[in-house]
Design an enzyme around this catalytic site. Structure first.
Site, short mmCIF file in Angstrom:
data_model
loop_
_atom_site.label_atom_id
_atom_site.label_comp_id
_atom_site.label_asym_id
_atom_site.label_seq_id
_atom_site.Cartn_x
_atom_site.Cartn_y
_atom_site.Cartn_z
N GLU A 89 0.84 -1.20 0.00
CA GLU A 89 0.00 0.00 0.00
C GLU A 89 0.88 1.26 0.00
O GLU A 89 1.90 1.31 0.69
CB GLU A 89 -0.85 -0.04 1.27
CG GLU A 89 -1.66 1.19 1.57
CD GLU A 89 -2.28 1.14 2.96
OE1 GLU A 89 -3.21 1.92 3.19
OE2 GLU A 89 -1.83 0.34 3.82
N LEU A 91 1.37 4.93 1.26
CA LEU A 91 0.93 5.87 2.29
C LEU A 91 1.72 7.16 2.13
O LEU A 91 2.95 7.12 1.99
CB LEU A 91 1.17 5.28 3.69
CG LEU A 91 0.35 4.04 4.06
CD1 LEU A 91 0.85 3.45 5.38
CD2 LEU A 91 -1.14 4.37 4.17
N ASP A 217 13.81 -3.19 14.00
CA ASP A 217 14.77 -2.25 13.40
C ASP A 217 14.20 -0.83 13.53
O ASP A 217 14.02 -0.11 12.56
CB ASP A 217 15.02 -2.61 11.93
CG ASP A 217 16.22 -1.86 11.34
OD1 ASP A 217 17.02 -1.30 12.12
OD2 ASP A 217 16.36 -1.84 10.10
#
Length: 309
Positions: A89, A91, A217
């Site tokens: 997706e 964003l 991370d």
């Protein structure tokens, strides 16, 4: 490549927008499609599929907890020849700023999610999950993950262990030290490590550690926000000690004091916190040394020495 994307996404429209970007590991490009915008990461290395599949598994694991927003992963596709693409997706993100405290709250919620499942389990008397194949998250009583993950381009083994220090020494620190030894044969690092290894178990005396799902991370380059709130991406998830995520968050800046204060209002610092944070930072310095070379040698050895004081 764009023809392949069109076929895989079953779209007649495929229009690149924004500038092509990317980090040290992979390149990225955003596209308009029939069904909305997507972001595509591209990597031409032979291990790219493994790397992207592990990122997809991490995003899915975080998503299932409903604690944090992540980009919706779509699919991993092999490139002709070598390499792969990871479609997710799109964003519209900007640097973390006004939602920093909210991110602290949500990271704490992520870290507490498995513990809360365990508490619920005790009340209901149900069975413990084994780590994969469930549509809903199951309580896990071990440290690890159901697949290999990658921190940068380095593959991480996540075989399940019941003891956290054993997992962390074997699958994180020793794995990184083996790479340092192979590439540099650094005598000082080897000697310091042999001393540190003996001292690690005592850093965990009297600390109860419930396996927590981690981002893995969590540096400032892997967090962002939009108008709706914080977003995290590029995870290398596994079930570990919640403090692990805070180590890299504190190393390179980018997180405001409100992030940490809100986090610790939900998960207070346990005795010995500061020393363990140094231990977890050692993993990140070793990982940077293995990725970027000897410019990280000095800072790695400094952390090693400080752990022996």
């Amino acid at each position: 490549m764009e023809k392949l994307l069109k076929t895989e996404l079953k779209t007649s429209i495929l229009k690149a927008f924004g500038s092509a970007g990317g980090g040290y590991i992979s390149q990225g490009q955003s596209y308009e499609t029939d069904s909305g915008r997507v972001f595509v990461k591209i990597n031409h290395k032979p291990q790219a599929r493994k790397m992207f599949e592990s990122e997809m598994a991490s995003l899915e694991a975080i998503q299932k907890t409903s604690t944090l927003r992540v980009p919706q992963p779509i699919k991993v596709i092999d490139l002709p020849g070598e390499g792969a693409m990871f479609i997710m997706e799109y964003l519209k993100m900007k640097n973390l700023n006004k939602h920093s405290a909210k991110l602290g709250e949500q990271i704490a919620d992520l870290h507490l999610h498995n513990q809360k499942l365990g508490e619920k389990l005790k009340k209901e008397g149900n069975t413990v999950g084994k780590g994969a194949g469930h549509s809903e998250p199951q309580y896990l009583d071990k440290f690890g993950f159901h697949t290999v993950t990658c921190c940068g381009f380095i593959q991480q083994v996540n075989e399940w262990q019941s003891d956290w220090p054993t997992f962390f020494i074997c699958h994180r620190l020793q794995a990184q030290m083996d790479l340092i030894e192979k590439a540099y044969g650094d005598r000082e690092a080897r000697e310091l490590w042999s001393q540190i290894k003996m001292k690690i178990p005592e850093m965990f005396c009297d600390v109860e550690i419930v396996p927590a799902l981690l981002h893995g991370d969590l540096w400032a380059g892997n967090v962002a926000e939009d108008d709706f709130g914080p977003i995290v991406f590029d995870p290398a998830s596994f079930y570990g000690h919640s403090e692990f995520d805070l180590a890299i968050a504190g190393m390179f800046g980018g997180f405001s004091s409100s992030f940490f204060s809100v986090y610790h209002s939900k998960i207070p610092k346990a005795p010995g916190f500061e020393k363990r944070i140094k231990l977890y930072q050692l993993f990140n310095y070793l990982n940077h040394w293995n990725h970027f070379g000897t410019e990280y040698r000095g800072s790695t050895l400094n952390v090693m020495r400080s752990l022996l004081k």
